[in-house]
Design an enzyme around this catalytic site. Sequence first.
Site, PDB file in Angstrom:
ATOM      1  N   TYR A 105      29.791  41.077  45.948  1.00 53.85           N
ATOM      2  CA  TYR A 105      28.934  40.380  44.815  1.00 53.85           C
ATOM      3  C   TYR A 105      27.539  40.922  45.121  1.00 53.85           C
ATOM      4  O   TYR A 105      26.728  40.271  45.797  1.00 53.85           O
ATOM      5  CB  TYR A 105      29.026  38.963  44.745  1.00 53.85           C
ATOM      6  N   ASP A 144      31.128  42.809  41.300  1.00 58.19           N
ATOM      7  CA  ASP A 144      29.791  42.629  40.224  1.00 58.19           C
ATOM      8  C   ASP A 144      28.916  43.557  40.942  1.00 58.19           C
ATOM      9  O   ASP A 144      28.192  42.944  41.840  1.00 58.19           O
ATOM     10  CB  ASP A 144      29.457  41.311  39.888  1.00 58.19           C
TER      11      ASP A 144
END
Length: 251
Positions: A105, A144
């Site tokens: 992330y 992400d």
Amino acid sequence: MKLVSWNVNGLRACVKKGFLEYFYDIDADIFCIQETKLKEGQIDVDLPGYLQYWNYAEKKGYSGTAVFTKYKPLTVSYGFSPEESEREGRIITLEYENFYLVNVYTPNSQRDLARLKFRLEWEDKLKKYLLALNEKKPVVYCGDLNVAHQEIDLKNAKSNIGNSGFTNEEREKMTSLLASGFIDTFRYLHPDAVDRYTWWSYMNKVRDRNIGWRIDYFIVSESIKEKIVNADIHSHVLGSDHCPILLEIDL
């Protein structure tokens, strides 16, 4: 092998919005999530047949990653190295016989770019980390990544130039990583696909009008690009401001 990655934007909320239904329906071999927003013990997700690995942020209700896998890894590591504390729970690496899986992330540089310097330092550190792994065996890197790489990867490119997630600096870091021996699997299979996004603002009707960004990726070592079978974006799946992405690869 079927792999899925999804920024769930708070797993507890996502579970209430259909996470488990999608999880069981897709039946992935490895399922990676980001932005769990959990502390240890705050949720008990029963996933029969899967091993669970969690990396929690020290800050409450912030960041965090997890991997659910049908296959026991040889090793599991958190952060860039055991010697270096990674306080935001942003990286989990699973080592298998034939590859490394790295679930990430990536830090957001923030709307006012207050965290851009930190973000760029992170990118340099991550590239060095991935290249070191790649010298040992191929890498599957997902998550992400908080950047739309090219203008084709967001709806309103011209008006977003210089904004968080679409600064020249962030885009150049992605270009540099790919040039060092990695493949963006979705663009590899779909070089000209437009209007394929993985994140939409919660602003009114934005997702309905598909005004989005592609900021979630499966990136793999160039040495295994011929093993890529399918790369897809499941934009029909709700439950988060991001949607899941899929990689099928012969590993």
